[in-house]
Write a protein that holds these residues in place. Structure first.
Motif, PDB file in Angstrom:
ATOM      1  N   SER A 298       8.838   5.411   0.063  1.00  0.00           N
ATOM      2  CA  SER A 298       7.489   5.220  -0.483  1.00  0.00           C
ATOM      3  C   SER A 298       7.373   5.875  -1.859  1.00  0.00           C
ATOM      4  N   ASP A 299       7.885   7.094  -1.984  1.00  0.00           N
ATOM      5  CA  ASP A 299       7.841   7.796  -3.273  1.00  0.00           C
ATOM      6  C   ASP A 299       8.642   7.036  -4.333  1.00  0.00           C
ATOM      7  N   LYS A 300       9.828   6.563  -3.970  1.00  0.00           N
ATOM      8  CA  LYS A 300      10.701   5.846  -4.907  1.00  0.00           C
ATOM      9  C   LYS A 300      10.042   4.539  -5.347  1.00  0.00           C
ATOM     10  N   LEU A 301       9.456   3.812  -4.397  1.00  0.00           N
ATOM     11  CA  LEU A 301       8.766   2.567  -4.755  1.00  0.00           C
ATOM     12  C   LEU A 301       7.583   2.858  -5.675  1.00  0.00           C
ATOM     13  N   GLY A 302       6.867   3.949  -5.406  1.00  0.00           N
ATOM     14  CA  GLY A 302       5.753   4.339  -6.278  1.00  0.00           C
ATOM     15  C   GLY A 302       6.234   4.623  -7.694  1.00  0.00           C
ATOM     16  N   ASN A 303       7.364   5.325  -7.813  1.00  0.00           N
ATOM     17  CA  ASN A 303       7.935   5.611  -9.137  1.00  0.00           C
ATOM     18  C   ASN A 303       8.362   4.330  -9.840  1.00  0.00           C
ATOM     19  N   ILE A 304       8.976   3.420  -9.090  1.00  0.00           N
ATOM     20  CA  ILE A 304       9.422   2.150  -9.681  1.00  0.00           C
ATOM     21  C   ILE A 304       8.214   1.372 -10.209  1.00  0.00           C
ATOM     22  N   ILE A 305       7.167   1.304  -9.405  1.00  0.00           N
ATOM     23  CA  ILE A 305       5.975   0.572  -9.828  1.00  0.00           C
ATOM     24  C   ILE A 305       5.338   1.237 -11.044  1.00  0.00           C
ATOM     25  N   SER A 306       5.325   2.552 -11.067  1.00  0.00           N
ATOM     26  CA  SER A 306       4.794   3.277 -12.227  1.00  0.00           C
ATOM     27  C   SER A 306       5.617   2.957 -13.473  1.00  0.00           C
ATOM     28  N   ASN A 307       6.951   2.971 -13.330  1.00  0.00           N
ATOM     29  CA  ASN A 307       7.830   2.662 -14.465  1.00  0.00           C
ATOM     30  C   ASN A 307       7.636   1.223 -14.944  1.00  0.00           C
ATOM     31  N   VAL A 308       7.479   0.304 -13.995  1.00  0.00           N
ATOM     32  CA  VAL A 308       7.243  -1.100 -14.365  1.00  0.00           C
ATOM     33  C   VAL A 308       5.922  -1.210 -15.117  1.00  0.00           C
TER      34      VAL A 308
ATOM     35  N   ASP B  95       0.843  -1.193   0.000  1.00  0.00           N
ATOM     36  CA  ASP B  95       0.000   0.000   0.000  1.00  0.00           C
ATOM     37  C   ASP B  95       0.878   1.242   0.000  1.00  0.00           C
ATOM     38  N   LEU B  96       1.073   1.808  -1.181  1.00  0.00           N
ATOM     39  CA  LEU B  96       1.899   3.009  -1.294  1.00  0.00           C
ATOM     40  C   LEU B  96       1.045   4.277  -1.304  1.00  0.00           C
ATOM     41  N   THR B  97      -0.258   4.112  -1.049  1.00  0.00           N
ATOM     42  CA  THR B  97      -1.147   5.273  -1.013  1.00  0.00           C
ATOM     43  C   THR B  97      -1.204   5.890   0.373  1.00  0.00           C
ATOM     44  N   LYS B  98      -0.706   5.191   1.388  1.00  0.00           N
ATOM     45  CA  LYS B  98      -0.746   5.697   2.761  1.00  0.00           C
ATOM     46  C   LYS B  98       0.159   6.918   2.875  1.00  0.00           C
ATOM     47  N   ASP B  99      -0.395   7.974   3.466  1.00  0.00           N
ATOM     48  CA  ASP B  99       0.403   9.183   3.679  1.00  0.00           C
ATOM     49  C   ASP B  99       1.464   8.907   4.736  1.00  0.00           C
ATOM     50  N   ILE B 100       2.683   9.274   4.431  1.00  0.00           N
ATOM     51  CA  ILE B 100       3.794   9.106   5.369  1.00  0.00           C
ATOM     52  C   ILE B 100       3.898  10.382   6.195  1.00  0.00           C
ATOM     53  N   THR B 101       3.928  10.209   7.511  1.00  0.00           N
ATOM     54  CA  THR B 101       3.976  11.338   8.430  1.00  0.00           C
ATOM     55  C   THR B 101       5.421  11.788   8.639  1.00  0.00           C
ATOM     56  N   VAL B 102       5.656  13.061   8.403  1.00  0.00           N
ATOM     57  CA  VAL B 102       6.950  13.671   8.726  1.00  0.00           C
ATOM     58  C   VAL B 102       6.631  14.729   9.770  1.00  0.00           C
TER      59      VAL B 102
END
Length: 190
Positions: free
Chosen positions: A115-125, A93-100
């Protein structure tokens, strides 16, 4: 002598009272904090119910021990949030907002970047899969076209073969006719 025993008894009672007070107000909180920090250092952020009543009384205090207890509670809450975020990422679940929580929140920034990097990787795939699917469709269309061309070529070759056979047959007939004509011409001359 009696007075000396009386003062000694009173001093002992006062000393014991101070000892109990120090133990309950300083010693016990130190034990609880040591337990919390030791468990947190090995990744255990669960609550130790053994100290629940002591922790409740520590939270209620308005002195340094209360402040320290509230700060430790904040640390526990922070780790609980990070644990939930990590579990969400681990489940895909990469839609969960990450708290900073602040600019200095190194773990929060790291989780967000991950999370952002994994989202980009999945988008590229996903894009690559789309391109592969498109390429596969083009290959299938080209294969269909080649198959149709091969079928047409086979039919043309069959027609050519029939024509060559017919030409061969006519050539043989022509050769026989020429031989007969030659024989008749030879008979007529001679």
């Amino acid at each position: 002598m009696f007075l000396m025993y009386a003062f000694s008894g009173i001093a002992l009672a006062v000393g014991l009272a101070i000892g109990f007070w120090l133990n309950s107000h300083i010693g016990r909180p130190i034990v609880v904090m040591t337990d919390f920090l030791s468990r947190t250092a090995i990744g255990d952020t669960s609550r130790n119910e053994k100290y629940a009543s002591v922790i409740a009384s520590m939270y209620a205090r308005n002195d340094e021990v209360g402040v320290m207890t509230k700060a430790a509670g904040g640390v526990r809450e922070y780790f609980d949030v990070k644990k939930a975020e990590a579990q969400a990422i681990a489940q895909g679940d990469l839609t969960k907002d990450i708290t900073v929580v602040s600019d200095k929140d190194e773990m929060g920034h790291a989780f967000k970047a991950m999370s952002d990097k994994l989202g980009n990787i999945i988008s590229n795939v996903g894009q690559a899969v789309g391109q592969v699917a498109g390429g596969a469709q083009q290959i299938a269309a080209a294969s269909q076209s080649l198959s149709q061309g091969a079928t047409e070529s086979a039919a043309s070759l069959e027609e050519i073969s029939a024509s060559v056979t017919e030409i061969g047959s006519q050539t043989k007939t022509n050769a026989e006719n020429a031989t007969q004509a030659n024989q008749l011409a030879g008979q007529a001359r001679g």
